[in-house]
Write an enzyme that holds these catalytic residues in place. Sequence first.
Site, short mmCIF file in Angstrom:
data_model
loop_
_atom_site.label_atom_id
_atom_site.label_comp_id
_atom_site.label_asym_id
_atom_site.label_seq_id
_atom_site.Cartn_x
_atom_site.Cartn_y
_atom_site.Cartn_z
N HIS A 435 0.93 -1.28 -0.14
CA HIS A 435 0.15 -0.03 0.00
C HIS A 435 0.63 1.12 0.04
O HIS A 435 2.03 1.12 0.24
CB HIS A 435 -1.06 -0.06 1.31
CG HIS A 435 -0.23 0.09 2.63
ND1 HIS A 435 -0.36 1.44 3.16
CD2 HIS A 435 0.17 -0.83 3.34
CE1 HIS A 435 0.25 1.24 4.34
NE2 HIS A 435 0.74 -0.17 4.46
N CYS A 454 1.93 -5.07 7.10
CA CYS A 454 1.77 -4.78 5.69
C CYS A 454 2.93 -3.96 5.33
O CYS A 454 3.87 -3.56 5.97
CB CYS A 454 0.43 -3.93 5.50
SG CYS A 454 -0.99 -4.95 5.85
#
Length: 535
Positions: A435, A454
């Site tokens: 992301h 992440c």
Amino acid sequence: MLMLLLGLAPLAWAEQGEAARAWEDEPGVVGELARQAASEGARIQDFYALRDYRPAWQDADAVAAFTSALHTLESDGLHPQDYRPDELRSRHRAVYDDGADVEAQAQYDLFATRQLLMALDHLQRGKVDPEALETGWEVPVAPPDYSFAAVSGAVDQQRFEALIGEVRPDFVPYQRLRSGLARYRNIEKLGGWPRLPEREQALRPGDVDEDVPLLRERLAVIGELEIMMADNDIFPGGEFEAPDPRRYDASLEAAVKRFQRRHLLEADGIVGRQTLAALNVPVERRIDQIRLNMERARWLLHGLPESFVLVDIAGYRLNYYRPDGQIWRSRIVVGRPYRRTPSLRSEITHLTVNPTWTIPPTIKREDVLPKVRQDLGYLWRERIQVLSPSGAPLDPWEIDWDNPGNIVLRQAPGPQNALGQLVIRFPNEHMVYLHDTPAQDLFSREQRAFSSGCIRVENIRELGQLLFDDTNSGHDVERRIEGGETQNVRLAHRMPIIIHYWTVNPGDDGELSFRPDIYERDDALLRALDRPLTL
């Protein structure tokens, strides 16, 4: 060339059993092998069924050639003694020189074949089971990929080194690690490198210090610096003066910076605490690091597709190997040591533009709720909505924040969103993804373990557009982001992604980079790799 990649389909169980029973009636070692092989695993049964239960190890020269070839596994960081070369030789003499019966001969034949297949399996796919070692492992472990016909032929022709060479992983990073292992073992044979004394003050460019000659020698051993006389200073009288070997000069500074970059240290040329510690890691430890990262490569880097995304956790790098052969590279931020980014292999399915962020339970409990309890205005500043489990909006003023219950916190889309304005998604049980991020300053750090698991990607919009272009998806990332709407946009074709952990990485120039073991995984893997095998 041995056709090891063709594979041999296992015989159907019924046919295999019939074949074994037919051979059991044969006199001598063939019948005995058929009888004993019936109680072995399917792979041993396949091997002998292919040979019509003909023994493989009656010839002492074949055993000698095999045990000699086992020693070449040292170049792959494996221990030849795991495969019992001494026992192979001694048991062969006991069985054949002393005239043992066919039962003992068959037992020996099966024993030798087990050692051979185990050595080949370990060379191609690894000795250690990663699922038993690393929590969160989500990579399917592929079975060995070689044909028993080729193995059988190599045994009969005593071509064991050729067999090992064909089974050995042939991908470039592995070969570079193997070359690096040979190089560092040669350094070890020559006495290693000197240890620099501990210092209270950092060593800086321009200093004149007694430790500088030792630093110069240390870097010369690994090839970062050539030992040579610097240009003599010319004085007005035309006289020459030899340079002071204790001076930290420009050539040494450049070598220190190269060393720092290869070890993910701040490349400032200053020999401070972290740089000194990296310089003083003994060569034996570096050899072990190379060996255990070769094992990681054996686990993962096989059957690679033509195009894929490779995430290097410990190196904080992402490489996208595009269908046209080009490589797109970027820096990344990965999980903190207590919120580790997992190793996995999956396929990118879609991108989310202008994402919302539903705050995960751990982050909500440990990070967000303490801030909300101190200042309710944190919710408005960060554009965080309070929702019921069904998604209905709740009034933050009516929540007991000391005991908020089963509420959902969701951050609205926009540049300030923790996920930025683009997410790249792929199915996995850990719910991790690539992301964007508003915290762009973190990419300038050398060591970047700051996330909650992440992976934040620098210039992710460019990566997203390349994925659309290379899969013929026909979308424009920037236009969709400018539209402001939260959308999931699928790729026309899935793109493989590999996320893994390497603390040694070979560069395009073949030089090795050693990374900090941020998740403290190396020692456990080394112990497992060095643990002797038991029958």
